[in-house]
Design a protein around this motif. Structure first.
Motif, short mmCIF file in Angstrom:
data_model
loop_
_atom_site.label_atom_id
_atom_site.label_comp_id
_atom_site.label_asym_id
_atom_site.label_seq_id
_atom_site.Cartn_x
_atom_site.Cartn_y
_atom_site.Cartn_z
N UNK A 1 -30.23 65.26 -26.11
CA UNK A 1 -30.82 65.29 -25.25
C UNK A 1 -32.02 64.89 -25.70
N UNK A 2 -32.11 63.11 -25.84
CA UNK A 2 -32.60 61.97 -26.56
C UNK A 2 -32.77 61.71 -25.74
N UNK A 3 -34.66 61.60 -26.14
CA UNK A 3 -35.86 60.86 -25.20
C UNK A 3 -36.88 60.06 -26.23
N UNK A 4 -37.50 58.85 -25.42
CA UNK A 4 -38.12 58.14 -26.29
C UNK A 4 -39.21 57.09 -25.49
N UNK A 5 -40.13 57.54 -25.75
CA UNK A 5 -41.47 56.44 -24.87
C UNK A 5 -41.31 54.82 -25.83
#
Length: 779
Positions: free
Chosen positions: A174-178
């Motif tokens: 699971x990738x996440x970026x703001x």
């Protein structure tokens, strides 16, 4: 197509396809082919076509040939494009990292932020997201979801919560970026930097990372090919920031959050889920989760006020709840009082931290607006809310409606406005407070006041036109002139006038108060005058009373006895409808004095008619008759035909109540002759009701039924709900006198429905009467 020889990446190939599509449209002099039109010609799905043009999917050779031919590529261009396509495929094959057959020897990224244990609500949205996940097995085919909404609406909280909920479906990571698209300071994150971060997350060695950004994007998509990965792209500025980060694999799912609608992604096949303000019950549940059920249950009315003043905005509710948590011994009423005192300020919604401050959150959206949209947004601070149309927005800014539509569209895309119904735009109280703050900070006082004046001019002149369409025989008043740049609504007929009042009544009620509070006293009383018949006919007598009270305070500041006379008469009408006869008499006596002072016979006559109605309620029928006769004499002196007809009907009514039914019939016939001549539909309905009543009392019940039915049809046509119900009661009585129990019951049932809708106390008595009549039939 000279650029085709330089193409090595899928993004570049998609750019050439988009170029061909635009060129074809220019050459043919028409709009670009839509994905739906291409799908109809090829038989391919819209989602697949969106992937080809969006640079997420490489078309197979045969499909690529069909597509470029469809886009009018020349034979030479088709060859160059086919070579470019093969080059992209070879490059992707070279960069492909094959998935392992056993236990992976690279990191499996788990980048999701912590889920909030206090997350509440959004059950409908969670269910919709779950349905997308189930749409194609455990992980859907290349699904992209856009969660859009205004600042502080809870987009990130929902995205993270749902991502944790479904993480098990994506075992490969699971990738996440703001993306910092609306960060308080600094620029949005460069997609190239994000791609490099994602490659690092998968443990790609530095020497394997290509130099160019397109090649890095290609490697990123190659890594995700065939893997089940969830990608959360939070706080996106626009579609161009997002597009390079979308996986090309049908096994991945991407969730994007943004204050922008990202319409181009939706056109390309993304699913959009727009978040609205929390419903009252979910907002209350949020406070329960943060403050405890006991504390919330102890002050239910205060909690409802807090929810209302926070406008259902999760960020505002969270900030207020944090303040309440810091003062556990204080009653919530203290906090509600602070919010009440700061009604037009965002100060209560500042937590001292830019990440939890409503003002900062709104600012981050505002600073990206074009000058025209920013100006319109600031002008919204002068609007009474909660909704406006394009002509109203144009009047605020002082331009033509066509000129304001692009700014409205931009504000809607940025979720600084919503469009809850076609052509109607809305913003919540906190956004309007922020708009007013920005206007105060940036615009001269004269500009702000001019905008407020134009707004009130717009509603006054439209309301006046609507009122005269509903009842053309009202005595006209001299309106405050409209300012330059004001665009009143165009209302073609009575139906559109009634629909406009129905749509705008909340705005108009607020505008009356705003006008009184901001020094536009004439606008306040004239708006109230225009609203009077509409509110009366719909039985909204508490609203009728409230606006007339406000308008009277405003009119009293003016040296305008005519305006005061109009408002006092309208105020008396509201008091009479509500059964409060003593204050009604006081205002009518004063209205008569003011009318005599200026020699206004018609306005004085109208007050005498109201006074006769008051006396009827008191059972003083002889006096009521005398005042209606006095009204007739004054209307004759003023050569006022509609007033003469109206007062003749009143004279006939009181003769009827006094038992002189033959005289009543004579008065009604004279009134009908005048009303038929001038076409006064509502007055004609009233006289037909009186005629039917006299006929019924004379035993001519069948004639009475015909008269009543005509009156009911006319009242329904004009939208006079209360008097329609009153006549239906009379119609039921006439049917009952004829022994027609079924039709009598039907008429009373329809009257009960209207009275219940109007919340009129007579509904209960009529219901008991109808039940008793029905029981008598059964017995």
């Amino acid at each position: 197509m000279d650029r085709a020889s330089d193409v090595t990446e899928l993004d570049e190939l998609a750019q050439l396809l988009r170029h061909l599509r635009r060129r074809q449209a220019r050459q043919r002099g028409r709009a670009e082919l839509t994905y739906r039109e291409i799908a109809a010609r090829t038989g391919w799905s819209i989602g697949i076509i969106a992937g080809y043009f969006g640079g997420r999917t490489l078309p197979p050779t045969d499909r690529f040939d069909v597509l470029v031919a469809l886009l009018d590529a020349t034979p030479a261009e088709r060859g160059a494009l086919a070579t470019a396509r093969d080059r992209v495929q070879e490059n992707r094959r070279r960069l492909e990292v094959a998935p392992p057959s056993g236990v992976p020897d690279w990191p499996v990224p788990r980048q999701l932020p912590a889920d909030s244990v206090r997350f509440v609500g959004r059950s409908a949205q969670v269910a919709e997201l779950d349905a997308l996940l189930r749409s194609d097995g455990a992980a859907p085919g290349g699904v992209v979801v856009v969660l859009s909404g205004t600042a502080g609406i809870g987009k990130t909280a929902l995205a993270v919560h749902w991502a944790h909920r479904v993480a098990a479906h994506f075992p490969d990571g699971q990738l996440h970026v703001n993306l910092q698209g609306y960060a308080p300071d600094g620029a949005p994150l460069d997609p190239a930097r994000v791609v490099r971060g994602f490659l690092d997350a998968f443990g790609v060695a530095a020497e394997r990372v290509p130099v160019g950004v397109p090649a890095q994007v290609g490697l990123y998509r190659s890594l995700l090919a065939g893997r089940r990965v969830l990608v959360v792209l939070d706080n996106a500025r626009d579609a161009e920031q997002v597009r390079p980060l979308l996986p090309g694999s049908p096994t991945c799912l991407t969730v994007v959050t943004s204050r922008d609608e990202l319409s181009s992604l939706v056109v390309e096949g993304a699913h959009r889920l727009a978040l609205d303000l929390l419903p009252a019950e979910e907002a209350r549940h949020l406070l329960v989760r943060r403050l405890g059920a006991g504390r919330v249950a102890a002050e239910p009315e205060t909690v409802a006020e807090v929810v209302r003043r926070c406008a259902g905005l999760p960020l505002a509710l969270a900030i207020v709840a944090a303040r309440a948590s810091a003062r556990p011994r204080f009653p919530l009423a203290t906090l509600a009082g602070e919010l009440r005192q700061a009604r037009d300020s965002l100060d209560p919604f500042a937590a001292g931290d830019g990440t939890a401050d409503a003002r900062v959150a709104f600012s981050c959206s505002y600073r990206w607006l074009s000058p025209a949209a920013a100006t319109l947004f600031r002008r919204l601070g002068a609007h009474p809310g909660p909704e406006l149309t394009a002509p109203a927005a144009a009047s605020l800014v002082g331009v033509a409606p066509a000129e304001v539509r692009p700014a409205l569209a931009e504000l809607t895309r940025a979720h600084l406005l919503d469009e809850p119904a076609p052509g109607r735009f809305a913003s919540h109280d906190l956004l309007r407070a922020f708009a007013a703050e920005q206007a105060y900070r940036m615009d001269p006082a004269d500009d702000r006041r001019a905008a407020a004046r134009r707004c009130l001019d717009h509603y006054l002149h439209t309301a006046y036109a609507a009122a005269m369409l509903l009842y053309p025989y009202r005595d006209p008043i001299t309106l405050v002139p409209a300012s330059p740049g004001v665009t009143p609504e165009r209302l073609a007929d009575r139906g559109r006038a009634r629909a406009w009042f129905e749509a705008e009544q909340v705005v108009l009620l607020a505008a009356v108060r705003q006008a009184a509070d901001t020094g536009f006293a004439e606008h306040s009383w004239q708006l109230t005058w225009a609203l009077g018949d509409f509110l009366d006919w719909r039985g909204q007598w508490h609203d009728l009373l409230a606006v007339h009270r406000i308008a009277l305070r405003a009119a009293s500041r003016l040296s305008d006895p005519t305006g005061q006379a109009h408002i006092r008469r309208g105020l008396a009408r509201a008091y009479i409808r509500l059964g409060r006869l003593r204050p009604a008499r006081t205002h009518l006596d004063r209205a008569i004095e003011l009318s005599r002072l200026v020699g206004d016979n018609a306005t004085e006559a109208a007050s005498h008619l109201n006074l006769s109605l008051l006396l009827e309620h008191q059972g003083r029928l002889d006096e009521a008759l005398r005042h209606s006769q006095r009204a007739y004499g004054l209307f004759r002196a003023a050569a006022h035909l509609a007033g003469q007809a109206r007062s003749l009907n009143a004279v006939g009514w009181y003769h009827c109540l006094l038992g002189d039914h033959a005289q009543a019939l004579a008065c009604c016939r004279r009134a009908l002759a005048l009303q038929t001549r001038i076409g006064s539909r509502n007055d004609l309905a009233s006289t037909m009701d009186t005629l039917g009543y006299a006929q019924d009392k004379l035993g001519r019940h069948r004639e009475a039924v015909a008269s009543y039915r005509q009156a009911v049809a006319l009242y329904r046509e004009t939208g006079d709900r209360y008097h329609e119900a009153d006549t239906l009661v009379h119609l039921g009585e006439a049917h009952q006198a004829l022994g027609e129990r079924g039709p009598a019951s039907d008429a009373w049932r329809r009257a009960i429905e209207i009275l219940a809708e109007l919340r009129h106390p007579a509904a209960d008595g009529l219901r008991r009467r109808a039940e008793a009549a029905g029981q008598a039939v059964r017995d």
